[in-house]
Structures are given as C-alpha cells and as structure tokens.
Design a protein around this motif. Structure first.
Motif, mmCIF file in Angstrom:
data_model
loop_
_atom_site.group_PDB
_atom_site.id
_atom_site.type_symbol
_atom_site.label_atom_id
_atom_site.label_comp_id
_atom_site.label_asym_id
_atom_site.label_seq_id
_atom_site.Cartn_x
_atom_site.Cartn_y
_atom_site.Cartn_z
ATOM 1 N N SER A 1 22.530 33.161 -15.024
ATOM 2 C CA SER A 1 22.127 34.288 -14.189
ATOM 3 C C SER A 1 20.877 33.918 -13.413
ATOM 4 N N GLN A 2 20.464 34.794 -12.490
ATOM 5 C CA GLN A 2 19.277 34.511 -11.693
ATOM 6 C C GLN A 2 18.044 34.322 -12.567
ATOM 7 N N GLU A 3 17.911 35.124 -13.614
ATOM 8 C CA GLU A 3 16.753 35.028 -14.495
ATOM 9 C C GLU A 3 16.710 33.718 -15.258
ATOM 10 N N GLN A 4 17.850 33.049 -15.372
ATOM 11 C CA GLN A 4 17.921 31.802 -16.141
ATOM 12 C C GLN A 4 17.764 30.554 -15.280
ATOM 13 N N VAL A 5 17.584 30.713 -13.965
ATOM 14 C CA VAL A 5 17.446 29.544 -13.079
ATOM 15 C C VAL A 5 16.146 28.817 -13.424
ATOM 16 N N PRO A 6 16.219 27.523 -13.797
ATOM 17 C CA PRO A 6 15.000 26.797 -14.166
ATOM 18 C C PRO A 6 14.137 26.455 -12.948
ATOM 19 N N LEU A 7 12.871 26.252 -13.191
ATOM 20 C CA LEU A 7 11.945 25.727 -12.189
ATOM 21 C C LEU A 7 10.943 24.856 -12.941
ATOM 22 N N ASN A 8 11.270 23.567 -13.026
ATOM 23 C CA ASN A 8 10.468 22.635 -13.819
ATOM 24 C C ASN A 8 9.888 21.540 -12.932
ATOM 25 N N GLY A 9 8.562 21.458 -12.886
ATOM 26 C CA GLY A 9 7.897 20.373 -12.192
ATOM 27 C C GLY A 9 8.069 20.423 -10.691
ATOM 28 N N HIS A 10 7.990 19.243 -10.068
ATOM 29 C CA HIS A 10 8.033 19.123 -8.607
ATOM 30 C C HIS A 10 8.819 17.865 -8.237
ATOM 31 N N ALA A 11 9.540 17.912 -7.122
ATOM 32 C CA ALA A 11 10.312 16.759 -6.659
ATOM 33 C C ALA A 11 10.123 16.567 -5.167
ATOM 34 N N THR B 1 15.700 21.781 -11.305
ATOM 35 C CA THR B 1 16.524 22.715 -12.084
ATOM 36 C C THR B 1 17.308 22.027 -13.193
ATOM 37 N N GLY B 2 17.479 20.710 -13.084
ATOM 38 C CA GLY B 2 18.291 19.998 -14.069
ATOM 39 C C GLY B 2 19.772 20.251 -13.911
ATOM 40 N N LEU B 3 20.186 20.770 -12.752
ATOM 41 C CA LEU B 3 21.587 21.102 -12.512
ATOM 42 C C LEU B 3 22.244 20.058 -11.618
ATOM 43 N N ASP B 4 23.551 19.900 -11.743
ATOM 44 C CA ASP B 4 24.339 19.029 -10.875
ATOM 45 C C ASP B 4 25.110 19.928 -9.919
ATOM 46 N N LEU B 5 24.678 20.006 -8.670
ATOM 47 C CA LEU B 5 25.278 20.946 -7.721
ATOM 48 C C LEU B 5 26.695 20.563 -7.338
ATOM 49 N N VAL B 6 27.019 19.279 -7.343
ATOM 50 C CA VAL B 6 28.397 18.870 -7.048
ATOM 51 C C VAL B 6 29.319 19.292 -8.188
ATOM 52 N N LEU C 1 18.662 29.118 -6.030
ATOM 53 C CA LEU C 1 18.123 28.072 -6.905
ATOM 54 C C LEU C 1 16.780 27.590 -6.365
ATOM 55 N N ASN C 2 15.885 28.542 -6.171
ATOM 56 C CA ASN C 2 14.544 28.242 -5.668
ATOM 57 C C ASN C 2 14.593 27.780 -4.213
ATOM 58 N N GLU C 3 13.524 27.171 -3.743
ATOM 59 C CA GLU C 3 13.412 26.833 -2.320
ATOM 60 C C GLU C 3 12.951 25.390 -2.148
ATOM 61 N N ARG C 4 13.061 24.931 -0.896
ATOM 62 C CA ARG C 4 12.610 23.583 -0.524
ATOM 63 C C ARG C 4 11.764 23.696 0.741
ATOM 64 N N ASP C 5 10.757 22.845 0.835
ATOM 65 C CA ASP C 5 9.992 22.725 2.079
ATOM 66 C C ASP C 5 10.459 21.465 2.791
ATOM 67 N N CYS C 6 10.877 21.634 4.044
ATOM 68 C CA CYS C 6 11.422 20.516 4.823
ATOM 69 C C CYS C 6 10.673 20.393 6.149
ATOM 70 N N SER C 7 9.363 20.578 6.106
ATOM 71 C CA SER C 7 8.581 20.660 7.340
ATOM 72 C C SER C 7 8.315 19.317 8.001
ATOM 73 N N ILE C 8 8.358 18.218 7.253
ATOM 74 C CA ILE C 8 8.047 16.912 7.842
ATOM 75 C C ILE C 8 9.288 16.413 8.581
ATOM 76 N N GLN C 9 9.258 16.495 9.903
ATOM 77 C CA GLN C 9 10.435 16.203 10.722
ATOM 78 C C GLN C 9 10.050 15.363 11.929
ATOM 79 N N ARG C 10 11.001 14.542 12.377
ATOM 80 C CA ARG C 10 10.873 13.864 13.663
ATOM 81 C C ARG C 10 12.204 14.016 14.381
#
Length: 652
Positions: free
Chosen positions: A326-336, A306-311, A225-234
C-alpha cells in the motif's frame, strides 16, 4: 494471464535490463534487432533473436507489424516496449491487443490521453492542476505559433506533442528565430516519433525538474513511489538524476505524489508511469509538464531507494496480480544518484559521437553500485540511435555518500575510441554547487566555465607521464614472460650509460617529442597493472593507464586521453588543411541543403542540416563568403570528417 515468453521491443541497455529481470522470473526472452544490431549485446543475451532488417529506426524498431510478427513467430505472449521507439505508441498497444498479445504498458486509451502533451495538459487543466502558460491547440500553422508565442512572451519552448527525451524541442529567444526553429523541431519530431505536431510554452528560466513515479494495477489500485530530481540537463535531455529530490518537505512530496496519482487514475492507468513537474523553489509551486506512459530511463534510482524491481512489477501487473504493498508501505531508504554515459562531445556543444568502442571498462560491482549497459568493447556506436552507452547508479545512506561512491565509479570507468561525457560527469558531481544540492535546469549553463573548461595545451608533465607509461607498457607487451628484463625494455637503456629515448607522441590533436632519461633504472613513475603511480615532493598520485593495441589511454584531470606514436616524416607530408572546407562533425544523414553554389552567405548562415542520433544539427558558415561547391546531397549518409561545403571567404 500466463506469460512464459517475453519479447523486448527495444535495444541497448534497456533491452538487457528487462531481460535480466525476465530471466530471473523464469521467462524465455526474445530480442528483435536491426541489421546494424545483428551482433549487439542484447541480441546475444536473449534466448531467441529475430532480425527486423533495415538500419534506421523507421526500418526496424519502429515497425510495429514486424515486431508483432516476431512475437508470434517466437511464441511470446507479451511484449515489453522499453522506452523510446514504440513505448508510447497507442496504435501499437492496440495492435498488440488485437493480436492477442499483452502489452507491458498502459491501455491504449491512457497513451492517447497522456501521449499527446497537448491532450494531457488539457486534461490536467480540467483537473485543476497548475499549468505553465502555453498553447496546446490543434492548429499547427506558423501564423498560429507566431501569434501564440507573442501572447506568451519570449523566450518560449517548442516541444513535440508526441515525444520526449529532448527530441523535437527548441528554445526560441526571439521572433526572428521562430520559423527556422519550428521547421527543425517538426522534422525532428516526425523522424523520432512519426508525428510532427508541436506545442509552445513559456520558457521558465530557473525551474527544477521533479517527477513522480506512479504504479497502478488492474484492480484500481494506484500509488506513487516517491520522486526524482532530474534538473541536470543538456540539450533538454537529462544527464544526472537522483532520488529522493533534495530539499523537498514531506508535505510537498505528498502533494505532488497525490496529484500524480489523481492524474493516473483519471485516465484508467495501468503499469509504470511518470508524472513530470516543473518546481519553482522560490514560490513552492509546481506545474504539470507531461506524463510519460512507460518505464523511465532513470527508474534505477527509484529501485535503489525502495528496494523494488519495477520491471518485475510490470510483469506481475500484466499477469493480473495486485500491487503487493500500500502507499503507507512504500519504502524510502537512503539516497541514489544516476548518471548517463553518452557518446558525445561536451566541448563541441554535446554533439553526438559515433564510431568503434576500442576500449570499454565498467566500474567494479559492489554494495551500492550498479551499472546498466548494453554494449561491450569492440562494439560500434551507430549514428542511427540514441548515443547513450550506459547508466551508472550509486546508492548511499545519504546523498553525500551516494555522490562520493558514484565519483569513485566514474574514476574506474574507461571508454576509448569515441568521445564521451565521462570527464564532464565527473566535473558535475564534484562541483561544489552540486554537492550543495543547488539544482535547477540551468545548472550546466550557469557553471559552464567550470564544467566545460577550455582545454588549452597539454603541459610537460602530461607528456612525461605519457612517455613513461608508453615505454613501460611497451616493455610488458614485448616480453610478457619477463617485463623487467633490461633486454626487453624500450627506454633506450645502454650498459654503463644513461638511458635515453625519444618518443614522438600524439594526444588530443597535439604532437610532442618526449625525451626520457634516467640513471640506474630509477624512474619518476611506475606502471603497476593499469595504474601509473607518480610521486613528487612526497605526494603520490595514480593515473589510469590502459594499453590497448597500438594506443595508450591515460587519465588526465578526469579525462581519458588516447596517446599514440606517430611518424614525424609522414605527419609532415600529410599536414595540409582543406582550406575553406566544412566537414561533417559526426556520422549522419544529410536531410536538407539550404544553399547552392555561387550563393553569398553571412557568418552564421545555416548551410546544411545533418541528422544524427535522431537530432538535427546545422552546419553554419564560420564567416561571410561565397559557396564555391557542394560535396553532398539530401538523403546521403556521410561519415565524420566528410567534406560537405567549400566556402570561399569574402574579399574586402
């Protein structure tokens, strides 16, 4: 499998978040809690609550047998482990299965394969996934780590083989630091995960932390379901996460996603999981780091794009339903973008904080705005658990819109009574480098001067605004029926004479006498609701100003400062320092005492080790001297400010 009642084996915001979806699906929800959490928000929001007793995690939330007994008593068919605690415990997953309960996570065999970082890296090596150079073997003695660290080359990173979230993780710059760091990391790992095994890797100085959300059902279907950047860490723990990762090409996203799916399928994975990579932007290479066999803290940003509820997906997959797309139907809308609001002291090395939440306000709800929390005003932040208070998530059509929306949410957020990273988060999001998506795991250290500026003395303007806000809020409190009456004013008003009053105020450890003077009722600032409006040279600004009891919380340069009145005579009588005394920086438990009375120590010597929020913190000598006395013992619970060691300065 029919699931009508779900027990959530966790606490705080994740317990509330899971129960929110469960209730929306018509399920009965069951909460478990420690003695400390008897009146916690997740307990009150559940349909059924069961007391596990104890205070520390080992006495409550980590007791798998007690959790299973609670599920049976409540008539639950399934257990959702949340994250942390028992979420990646293969033994607990097996025990659930043996008890006839559905574990809302992967099979125990998958947890075994990926729950151990060492085993996971060996599996990835066999699969041809690039690995960071390191040692992931079974031998756990110091000579082995000493030899392997020298082979890899310093700096190295020690990591708990069974853990995550920064617990049991230490950066070691040189061999002389290895022994102490290894012992401390092993104790942290044992305390947090019940497993002290460690691994060691080459410490990469400037990588990005990019992770892939995977999901698999019981019918051999798996997608990412796409990726996340989690680089800002302490402290090796994430504080800002976003999706999708800025600057990744479609080809790179697909390559990392397909690698993550192969990893999940290789171990027969089921449910939600995250495969984490270190990404070297310069070379374009990515290296497998670990797999978290659970729902992640940062899952809301994936839900936002994605507009999905993972729980909801977890529950449906546990019932045996196939993935709906399916994989081809996974949304990718905007940025969060998501930020984690912690009870901690950024200026004090991000040490965890605990205490009572005298004030707690979340930002207003609205399109593209989400707040996940498990606390309320008046709650106690315990030293026994992770200090995260809430997560704030903003979505936008693009990254800049999400960033600006989240900044506005942070402005509306108010926390009083404990130190937090609220102002720090505002500085991160407002920083030009973050706005330009110049991200890597060294971001905070590189921009430390901007993100953690020296506080300095509060200027006269602050004290003037504090005085104005104080007298105007006091008037409203005294005469709620007519706050504008001159007879209810607390500003020194006298008929026919200039109004004048002196206020003795405290803020951020400073004291000031504030003299307010005005003529004819004219004011330099006006309190409108909970906003202090100020106008100078035609420029009008607003500062959040919330009166709560005998305190005023005033926003100043992104930080909410507590302002209170003081008695100057009593203050003078109490003003004496405990010379040479070292005190506890937070509530916690003494795990080790490293010195004894009469011992000579050098500056920087570790004297006492304090455990709080599942992390160890060393109390070190600020100067060379002799230990005069000890005021604590191992295993003792101490409050913030408690005297621990009396250190006599060395004489020349």
């Amino acid at each position: 499998m029919t699931i009508t009642t779900l027990l959530v084996a966790n606490r705080g915001e994740i317990a509330c978040r899971v129960m929110r979806t469960a209730k929306a699906l018509g399920l009965t929800t069951v909460a478990v809690h420690s003695a400390t959490d008897r009146h916690a928000r997740h307990v009150e929001e559940a349909d059924i609550a069961i007391d596990l007793g104890g205070a520390k995690p080992a006495e409550s939330y980590l007791r798998g047998d007690a959790v299973i007994a609670a599920a049976k008593a409540a008539g639950a068919q399934a257990i959702h482990p949340g994250y942390g605690f028992l979420s990646e415990n293969a033994g607990f997953a097996r025990a659930c299965e043996e008890a006839g309960l559905v574990f809302l996570g992967p099979p125990a065999s998958a947890i075994d394969a990926m729950g151990s970082k060492s085993a996971a890296k060996a599996l990835m090596e066999d699969a041809g996934v690039p690995l960071v150079p390191g040692y992931h073997g079974e031998a756990q003695d110091y000579p082995t780590f000493q030899r392997e660290a020298a082979r890899i080359g310093y700096p190295v990173l020690l990591k708990a083989a069974a853990g995550g979230g920064g617990k049991g993780m230490k950066v070691v710059e040189r061999e002389s630091e290895l022994a102490e760091a290894l012992a401390s990391a092993q104790r942290e790992a044992q305390s947090a995960f019940g497993d002290s095994r460690m691994l060691v890797e080459k410490y990469l100085s400037k990588p990005r932390h990019v992770e892939i959300q995977v999901f698999a059902d019981q019918h051999s279907h798996c997608l990412y379901l796409n990726e996340r950047d989690c680089s800002i860490q302490r402290r090796h723990q994430k504080v800002v996460e976003e999706a999708p990762a800025p600057g990744l090409s479609a080809e790179l996203r697909r390559g990392m996603g397909e690698a993550a799916v192969r990893a999940a399928q290789a171990i027969g994975y089921v449910g939600a999981g995250t495969v984490e990579f270190l990404y070297d932007e310069g070379s374009g290479q990515f290296f497998f780091m670990e797999m978290n066999t659970r729902l992640q803290v940062e899952h809301p940003v994936t839900e936002a794009i994605t507009g999905l509820d993972l729980v909801a997906w977890q529950i449906r997959v546990a019932r045996g339903e196939p993935l709906p797309i399916s994989q081809e139907q996974v949304p990718l809308n905007g940025h969060a973008i998501e930020v984690r609001l912690y009870a901690e002291d950024p200026e004090g090395g991000f040490l965890p904080a605990s205490g009572r939440l005298d004030l707690y306000r979340e930002p207003a709800a609205g399109p593209g705005r989400r707040s996940d929390s498990g606390i309320r005003q008046g709650d106690e932040v315990s030293p026994f658990y992770d200090p995260m208070l809430a997560k704030l998530i903003a979505w936008g059509e693009n990254r800049e819109e999400a960033r600006q929306r989240l900044l506005a949410m942070l402005v509306e957020t108010a926390v009083g009574g404990v130190k937090t990273n609220l102002a720090f988060l505002r500085r991160v999001l407002a920083h030009p480098a973050f706005a330009a998506a110049e991200l890597d795991t060294g971001f905070i250290g590189r921009h430390q001067d901007d993100l953690l500026p020296a506080s300095g003395e509060l200027p006269p303007l602050f004290w003037h605004l504090a005085g104005e806000a104080w007298v105007q809020s006091e008037a409203a409190r005294v005469r709620g029926d007519d706050a504008h009456s001159p007879w209810s004013a607390q500003d020194g008003w006298r008929s026919g004479l200039p109004g004048e009053t002196d206020l003795h105020l405290n803020a951020r450890g400073e004291s000031q006498v504030v003299r307010l003077r005005h003529v004819g009722g004219q004011r330099a600032a006006r309190l409108i609701g909970e906003w202090l409006e100020v106008e100078f040279d035609g420029l009008r600004r607003r500062h959040l100003a919330i009166r709560h009891g005998d305190s005023l919380y005033l926003e100043w340069h992104g930080e909410l400062l507590k302002v209170s009145r003081f008695d100057p005579i009593a203050e003078a009588e109490a003003a004496h320092a405990h010379h040479g005394g070292l005190t506890a920086p937070m509530n916690g438990s003494i795990v080790r005492i490293l010195v004894e009375p009469g011992q000579a120590v050098e500056a920087g010597t570790a004297l006492v080790v304090l455990e709080a929020m599942k992390m160890e913190h060393s109390i070190r000598a600020p100067h060379a001297g002799v230990v005069k006395s000890l005021s604590c013992s191992e295993g003792e619970l101490v409050a913030e400010g408690t005297a621990l060691v009396e250190l006599e300065e060395a004489t020349a």
